[in-house]
Write a protein that holds these residues in place. Structure first.
Motif, short mmCIF file in Angstrom:
data_model
loop_
_atom_site.label_atom_id
_atom_site.label_comp_id
_atom_site.label_asym_id
_atom_site.label_seq_id
_atom_site.Cartn_x
_atom_site.Cartn_y
_atom_site.Cartn_z
N VAL A 137 1.00 -1.12 0.09
CA VAL A 137 -0.05 0.16 -0.12
C VAL A 137 0.97 1.20 -0.10
N GLU A 138 0.77 1.88 -0.96
CA GLU A 138 1.35 3.54 -1.01
C GLU A 138 0.62 4.38 -0.58
N VAL A 139 1.35 5.56 -0.14
CA VAL A 139 0.64 6.65 0.20
C VAL A 139 1.46 7.84 -0.15
N VAL A 140 0.61 8.69 -1.13
CA VAL A 140 1.21 9.74 -1.72
C VAL A 140 0.49 11.21 -1.09
N TRP A 141 1.08 12.26 -0.97
CA TRP A 141 0.36 13.50 -0.52
C TRP A 141 0.38 14.32 -1.64
N ASN A 142 -0.96 14.46 -2.30
CA ASN A 142 -1.04 15.35 -3.50
C ASN A 142 -1.92 16.73 -3.14
N PRO A 143 -1.42 17.71 -2.53
CA PRO A 143 -2.29 18.66 -2.01
C PRO A 143 -3.27 19.46 -2.87
N GLU A 144 -4.29 19.54 -2.79
CA GLU A 144 -5.31 20.35 -3.69
C GLU A 144 -4.99 22.02 -3.47
N LEU A 145 -4.53 22.42 -4.53
CA LEU A 145 -4.21 23.98 -4.36
C LEU A 145 -5.30 24.68 -5.35
N LEU A 146 -6.25 24.94 -4.52
CA LEU A 146 -7.54 25.51 -4.84
C LEU A 146 -8.17 26.75 -4.49
N ARG A 147 -8.62 27.66 -5.45
CA ARG A 147 -9.26 28.85 -5.00
C ARG A 147 -10.60 28.50 -4.44
N PRO A 158 -5.39 22.98 -13.63
CA PRO A 158 -4.38 23.61 -12.55
C PRO A 158 -3.12 24.06 -13.24
N ASP A 159 -2.63 25.28 -12.27
CA ASP A 159 -1.43 25.85 -12.92
C ASP A 159 -0.27 24.83 -12.43
N ARG A 160 -0.27 23.87 -11.61
CA ARG A 160 0.94 23.03 -11.16
C ARG A 160 0.22 21.84 -10.43
N LEU A 161 0.97 21.08 -10.40
CA LEU A 161 0.79 19.72 -9.45
C LEU A 161 1.82 19.57 -8.63
N VAL A 162 1.59 19.21 -7.23
CA VAL A 162 2.53 18.76 -6.43
C VAL A 162 2.21 17.37 -5.79
N ALA A 163 3.27 16.35 -5.59
CA ALA A 163 3.18 15.10 -5.21
C ALA A 163 4.23 14.81 -4.49
N GLY A 164 4.07 14.53 -3.23
CA GLY A 164 4.96 13.96 -2.29
C GLY A 164 5.00 12.45 -2.06
N VAL A 165 5.95 11.97 -2.65
CA VAL A 165 6.21 10.33 -2.95
C VAL A 165 7.48 9.76 -1.89
N THR A 166 7.39 8.71 -1.71
CA THR A 166 8.66 8.02 -1.34
C THR A 166 8.85 6.61 -2.21
N THR A 167 8.29 6.21 -3.05
CA THR A 167 8.93 5.28 -3.99
C THR A 167 8.36 5.64 -5.51
N ALA A 168 8.82 4.87 -6.30
CA ALA A 168 8.81 5.08 -7.79
C ALA A 168 7.22 4.49 -8.05
N GLU A 169 6.52 3.93 -7.54
CA GLU A 169 5.35 3.09 -7.77
C GLU A 169 4.38 4.35 -7.46
N GLY A 170 4.71 5.10 -6.06
CA GLY A 170 3.74 6.27 -6.02
C GLY A 170 3.99 7.16 -6.95
N LYS A 172 4.75 6.83 -10.41
CA LYS A 172 3.94 6.50 -11.42
C LYS A 172 2.24 6.31 -11.29
N ALA A 173 1.74 6.16 -10.10
CA ALA A 173 0.41 6.26 -10.14
C ALA A 173 -0.03 7.73 -10.25
N ILE A 174 0.53 8.54 -9.60
CA ILE A 174 0.32 10.03 -9.89
C ILE A 174 0.43 10.46 -11.19
N ARG A 175 1.40 10.28 -11.92
CA ARG A 175 1.56 10.48 -13.29
C ARG A 175 0.54 9.89 -14.10
#
Length: 211
Positions: A137-147, A158-170, A172-175
């Motif tokens: 089970v992977e956990v990724v932190w992908n904050p929503e940056l919303l008005r 969005p004007d950008r994406l942010v993903a906090g990951v610890t593994t290549a699998e995490g 990949k899932a975000i991408r």
């Protein structure tokens, strides 16, 4: 645990699960019929389109949501705690405690909440402890940056994406889930989880100072 009518920019099926059946249970029929209950431009049309196509479904059955998906978005509310300095993460950890015991295959949990630094590590430890899938089970932190009042627009464009990951699998899932947005040349900043956690707080502060 919630995701809105635009849980993914890609054309993939989604189930929106809410862990408060006593309050939302009576509304499920209206939501699955495509009736918008969010007062913002965009959701009614998205709901009508995607519930009619079968791509979006609402449920209060956490087992159904766990079995359905390999990617689970969590967006629990995190109001300021009683100390006035940290975030009350009870909803986030409550969602993990209900979801994780039903995860029996490799999957990724993506949280979008505002939290204090270190929450990702705690969530990962709890999820992997409770899940039959364990460290798969992977956990990724992908904050929503919303008005405010622009959530759908800022999710789909969005004007950008942010993903906090610890593994290549995490990563990949975000991408994969954001492939359409990334292909449209929206920058993605892949960081460690602590940086992603800080990014949302910084974004909130910047918006408050310019509003």
């Amino acid at each position: 645990m919630r995701c809105g009518p635009a849980p993914s920019p890609r054309a993939v099926p989604a189930i929106r699960n809410d862990l408060t059946p006593q309050s939302v249970g009576p509304l499920l029929g209206r939501r699955n019929a495509g009736e918008g209950l969010i007062y913002e431009a965009g959701p009614p049309e998205l709901l009508a389109t995607h519930t009619a196509s079968g791509r979006l479904e609402f449920t209060t059955d956490i087992r159904e949501a766990a079995a359905f998906a390999e990617l689970h978005f969590i967006g629990g509310g995190t109001p300021i705690d009683a100390d006035g300095r940290s975030c009350d993460t009870a909803q986030v950890f409550g969602a993990i405690r209900q979801l994780a015991p039903h995860l029996d295959r490799p999957c990724t949990i993506v949280d979008k909440s505002t939290v204090t630094v270190g929450t990702t590590t705690q969530v990962t430890t709890l999820a992997q402890h409770l899940a039959a899938a364990g460290q798969r089970v992977e956990v990724v932190w992908n904050p929503e940056l919303l008005r405010e009042s622009h959530a759908v627009e800022d999710t789909l464009r969005p004007d950008r994406l942010v993903a906090g990951v610890t593994t290549a699998e995490g990563e990949k899932a975000i991408r994969v889930v954001y492939a359409g947005i990334i292909d449209a040349d929206v920058p993605i900043f892949v960081t460690d989880p602590a940086t992603a956690e800080l990014a949302k707080g910084a974004d909130h502060s910047a918006r408050a100072n310019t509003s």
